[in-house]
Design an enzyme around this catalytic site. Structure first.
Site, PDB file in Angstrom:
ATOM      1  CG  HIS A 379     -59.689   0.859  39.342  1.00 40.29           C
ATOM      2  ND1 HIS A 379     -61.120   0.409  39.159  1.00 40.29           N
ATOM      3  CD2 HIS A 379     -59.327  -0.814  38.354  1.00 40.29           C
ATOM      4  CE1 HIS A 379     -60.982  -0.754  38.283  1.00 40.29           C
ATOM      5  NE2 HIS A 379     -60.275  -1.395  38.359  1.00 40.29           N
ATOM      6  CB  ALA A 380     -58.658  -2.886  43.667  1.00 40.44           C
ATOM      7  CG  HIS A 409     -59.952  -9.678  42.459  1.00 37.80           C
ATOM      8  ND1 HIS A 409     -61.183 -10.383  40.974  1.00 37.80           N
ATOM      9  CD2 HIS A 409     -59.315  -8.590  41.952  1.00 37.80           C
ATOM     10  CE1 HIS A 409     -60.616  -9.168  39.889  1.00 37.80           C
ATOM     11  NE2 HIS A 409     -59.503  -8.740  39.728  1.00 37.80           N
ATOM     12  CD  GLU A 410     -56.991  -6.402  43.148  1.00 37.51           C
ATOM     13  OE1 GLU A 410     -55.996  -5.806  42.592  1.00 37.51           O
ATOM     14  OE2 GLU A 410     -57.694  -5.696  42.487  1.00 37.51           O
ATOM     15  CG  HIS A 413     -54.603  -9.910  40.542  1.00 38.61           C
ATOM     16  ND1 HIS A 413     -55.004 -10.535  39.387  1.00 38.61           N
ATOM     17  CD2 HIS A 413     -55.734  -9.164  40.535  1.00 38.61           C
ATOM     18  CE1 HIS A 413     -55.779  -9.929  38.933  1.00 38.61           C
ATOM     19  NE2 HIS A 413     -56.051  -9.284  39.720  1.00 38.61           N
ATOM     20  CD  GLU A 437     -58.163  -9.641  36.531  1.00 36.54           C
ATOM     21  OE1 GLU A 437     -58.967  -9.581  37.455  1.00 36.54           O
ATOM     22  OE2 GLU A 437     -57.167  -8.773  35.934  1.00 36.54           O
ATOM     23  CG  HIS A 538     -61.051  -1.604  33.202  1.00 36.84           C
ATOM     24  ND1 HIS A 538     -62.130  -1.232  34.428  1.00 36.84           N
ATOM     25  CD2 HIS A 538     -59.925  -2.516  33.944  1.00 36.84           C
ATOM     26  CE1 HIS A 538     -61.052  -2.495  35.713  1.00 36.84           C
ATOM     27  NE2 HIS A 538     -60.787  -2.878  35.246  1.00 36.84           N
ATOM     28  CE1 TYR A 548     -60.806  -7.284  35.727  1.00 34.49           C
ATOM     29  CE2 TYR A 548     -61.114  -6.405  34.070  1.00 34.49           C
ATOM     30  CZ  TYR A 548     -60.408  -6.707  35.028  1.00 34.49           C
ATOM     31  OH  TYR A 548     -59.216  -5.478  35.243  1.00 34.49           O
TER      32      TYR A 548
HETATM   33  O1  X8Z Z   1     -60.594  -3.802  38.223  1.00 34.80           O
HETATM   34  C1  X8Z Z   1     -61.037  -4.723  38.717  1.00 34.80           C
HETATM   35  C2  X8Z Z   1     -60.408  -4.959  39.650  1.00 34.80           C
HETATM   36  C3  X8Z Z   1     -58.654  -5.141  39.153  1.00 34.80           C
HETATM   37  S1  X8Z Z   1     -57.921  -6.049  38.128  1.00 34.80           S
HETATM   38  C4  X8Z Z   1     -60.356  -4.325  40.768  1.00 34.80           C
HETATM   39  N1  X8Z Z   1     -62.417  -5.245  38.414  1.00 34.80           N
HETATM   40  C5  X8Z Z   1     -62.905  -5.332  37.153  1.00 34.80           C
HETATM   41  C6  X8Z Z   1     -63.686  -3.582  36.949  1.00 34.80           C
HETATM   42  O2  X8Z Z   1     -63.611  -3.114  38.453  1.00 34.80           O
HETATM   43  O3  X8Z Z   1     -64.015  -2.722  36.381  1.00 34.80           O
HETATM   44  C7  X8Z Z   1     -62.858  -6.735  39.013  1.00 34.80           C
HETATM   45  C8  X8Z Z   1     -64.094  -6.791  38.697  1.00 34.80           C
HETATM   46  C9  X8Z Z   1     -64.516  -5.773  37.043  1.00 34.80           C
HETATM   47 ZN    ZN Z   2     -58.659  -8.186  39.266  1.00 34.05          ZN
END
Ligand code: X8Z
Ligand code: ZN
Length: 643
Positions: A379-380, A409-410, A413, A437, A538, A548
């Site tokens: 997960h990024a 996106h990254e 951050h 975010e 998450h 988000y």
């Molecule tokens: O978790 C993330 C990022 C890292 S903060 C990749 N996002 C959420 C997800 O993947 O569920 C970005 C959009 C929503």
């Molecule tokens: Zn993020």
């Protein structure tokens, strides 16, 4: 510095409202080992110093356990976290001496932020604190190492990336169902751990004076916990009609594509949305593209072709016919080259705004691709390792559009970290977590067809209504589809933390919320033998999610503000501020504030207003909304249980 979950990013929440927990200062006993005549200013300076001193050891243990999952790294990560949370509880205890005392607003803010520094409030009891960090590390490891194996064949397994690929590309109903159910099976064993985890963080939160961990999470927004929950509802109310139109259109197309199977009692089948969690519908482009002949927006196809060229070049450079082992190595190197190339491309957008190049440690230390020899959390995420220039991303980059935009996106951050690195540690965070975010996503909104053509990923675009609707749909499938998902995850967790959702109805409550907000349902019943929330990173990773949802509103506000700063005054959806140093300066100023002032002040500096507001979302999507309404005319939109 917030170490709440390095694995998504590092961000402190902010609270200006007095939490329900304020105690009478006179009750606070003297604390052993702390100078009794220390002033509040001196206390904050000391905590900042001590945090800085402890920080690097903590980030090292977390990084290793996320990029090299095994028992040893998990032990070290749990211990590192234990040391950190013990220190944090100590500082919070010491801070009680100053309650009710006169102090500068800045010092008062730093002390408030201290209490909100983690999303994982830990019990004071050392044994239970250690139990908490062990469970948290284990759950994240289970997610990262999760694999769905063919029954009776432990060598025949697929991990998340491969299962996502099925949802992305297969249109076979059963194949998708198998991939979706397979991934969700990895979460079943997390259920008991999660229930215990909830008990432990609630104990920690109560000891800090909050009603439960959910109330603590909601205390980080410079307004009361009740107010931010109402704010989120208000924003959802603004965008819900747009989501309902998109839902209606998608359901209609799915029903045509999968006769008799395209919906479940009016809801969207969870496994058919091209995404494991139905949070982004972009992969359904082949089914949902409004005008197939109005110019291609196939970014994934272009990236795949680029990768193939990189691979061919590398293979040709070896001269001889490679062995199987050499071929595997060449592919690995080509994937890495391609990932770096995509990241350089994203960096270029930021530098075009006048922001600095990414520092050398970023390139040396980031994880760009999935290692072959071990499990990692794919997960990024973005990591500030040392409050200085050792900033990193951790991703398993593949050449596709979704990963490409995730890099942008990254980097949002990463640039936030770099911009606020000279703030004191307690202020090294986003104005609130939704701001953090939103940064990279503001750039993603600027990735118009015109921008994509300028970097050679799509052909020069045709003008006109059909092309406009196509480009709006492309953005809506990721941005609008996401909105109810962004809200429902924490509706579930807030309920779990406050006890209105109990372990006996974890899954039932999850699917009720999925139905109510997203209009999504599983194709087959999902009883309490499953733990479907655990299949979303998450939840086992304990990263709050309301951020988000807020980000998906804020990013349109920021985009609009930066478009104005760049001098643009055309239709919002056509704006691309690439190359505008004026926009860059406005952006950088906002980032450099960190959490040193309320988010409302920071919002005023960037946009002139002090409220979160979804009218920029509606302005952006106005052409699509009218088009959808026309398309859906005569259809019975909405779904049972939707509210
Ligand atoms: O978790 C993330 C990022 C890292 S903060 C990749 N996002 C959420 C997800 O993947 O569920 C970005 C959009 C929503
Ligand atoms: Zn993020």
């Amino acid at each position: 510095m917030n170490l709440r979950r390095l694995s998504c990013l590092l961000a402190i929440s902010v609270c200006l409202a007095l939490p329900a927990c304020e105690r009478d200062a006179t009750q606070a006993p003297p604390v052993a080992g702390v100078p009794e005549d220390e002033t509040a200013d001196q206390f904050v300076a000391r905590v900042n110093d001590e945090m800085r001193a402890m920080y690097r050891e903590m980030t090292a243990s977390q990084w290793i356990s996320s990029t090299y999952i095994n028992q040893d790294s998990q032990l070290l990560a749990a211990k590192g976290n234990e040391r950190w949370l013990t220190a944090l509880n100590g500082w919070i205890e010491q801070a009680r001496r100053f309650e009710g005392q006169e102090m500068s607003p800045e010092t008062a803010r730093a002390i408030r932020l201290l209490k909100l520094n983690t999303a994982m409030p830990a019990p004071r009891d050392p044994e239970r604190l250690a139990e908490l960090t062990t469970i948290a590390t284990r759950m994240e490891g289970m997610y990262g190492a999760g694999a769905y194996c063919v029954e009776g064949d432990p060598d025949n397994c697929r991990q998340l990336g491969q299962l996502e690929e099925v949802l992305r590309t297969s249109r076979d109903y059963d194949e998708q169902l198998d991939a979706w159910q397979g991934w969700h099976s990895i979460a079943q064993p997390m259920r008991d751990d999660y229930a215990r985890f909830v008990e432990l963080v609630n104990e920690g939160a109560r000891e800090m004076g909050y009603a439960d961990a959910g109330e603590m999470w909601r205390s980080g927004y410079d307004m009361s916990p009740v107010e931010i929950a109402a704010e989120a509802d208000r924003l959802w109310g603004q965008v819900k009609p747009l989501y309902e139109q998109l839902h209606c259109y998608a359901r209609n197309r799915l029903e045509a594509r999968y006769p008799d199977q395209g919906s479940v009692d009016g809801l969207l089948p969870a496994h058919l949305m091209g995404n494991m969690w139905q949070q982004d519908w972009s992969n359904l482009w082949d089914i949902l593209e409004p005008y197939p002949n109005a110019g291609s927006l196939d970014v994934t196809g272009a990236l795949e072709a680029q990768y193939q060229a990189v691979l061919d070049n590398r293979a040709a450079a070896t001269g001889t016919l490679p062995t199987v082992a050499e071929r595997v190595e060449i592919e690995r190197q080509a994937q890495h080259d391609m990932a770096v190339r995509m990241t350089r491309r994203a960096e270029e957008f930021y530098t075009s705004l006048g922001m600095p190049e990414l520092p050398d440690p970023f390139w040396a230390n980031s994880q760009f691709t999935k290692p072959r020899d071990r499990d990692v959390v794919c997960h990024a995420s973005a990591w500030p390792m040392d409050m200085d220039e050792d900033v990193r991303i951790k991703m398993c980059i593949e050449p596709n559009e979704e990963n490409f935009t995730t890099i942008y996106h990254e980097l949002g951050h990463i640039y936030y970290f770099l911009a606020y690195k000279d703030q004191p540690p307690l202020f090294q965070a986003g104005a609130h977590d939704g701001f953090h975010e939103a940064i990279g996503d503001v750039i993603v909104l600027s990735m118009t067809p015109e921008y994509l053509a300028s970097i050679g990923l799509v052909e020069e675009q045709a003008q006109g209504q059909a092309a406009l609707i196509n480009s709006q749909m492309r953005m809506a499938l990721s941005k609008v589809a996401f909105l109810p998902f962004g809200l429902m995850i924490d509706r579930w967790r807030w309920g779990v933390f406050d006890g209105s959702i109990t372990p006996e109805n974890y899954n039932q409550a999850w699917w009720e919320l999925k139905a109510r907000y997203q209009g999504v349902a599983p194709a087959e019943p999902r009883g309490e033998e499953f733990f479907d929330p655990g299949a979303k990173y998450h939840v086992p990773g304990n990263t709050p999610y309301t951020r988000y949802f807020l980000s998906h509103v804020l990013q349109f506000q920021f985009y609009k503000a930066l478009c104005s700063a760049s001098g643009y005054d055309g239709p919002l959806h056509e704006c691309n501020f690439h190359g505008s140093e004026a926009a860059g300066e406005r952006f950088w100023t906002m980032l450099s504030r960190g959490a040193g002032q309320t988010w409302q002040e920071t919002m005023r500096e960037i946009s002139g207003g002090e409220q979160m507001d979804a009218s920029a979302v509606l302005e952006y999507f106005a052409p699509l909304q009218s088009w959808l309404e026309a398309q859906n005319e005569g259809l019975a939109c909405g779904w049972p249980g939707g509210s």
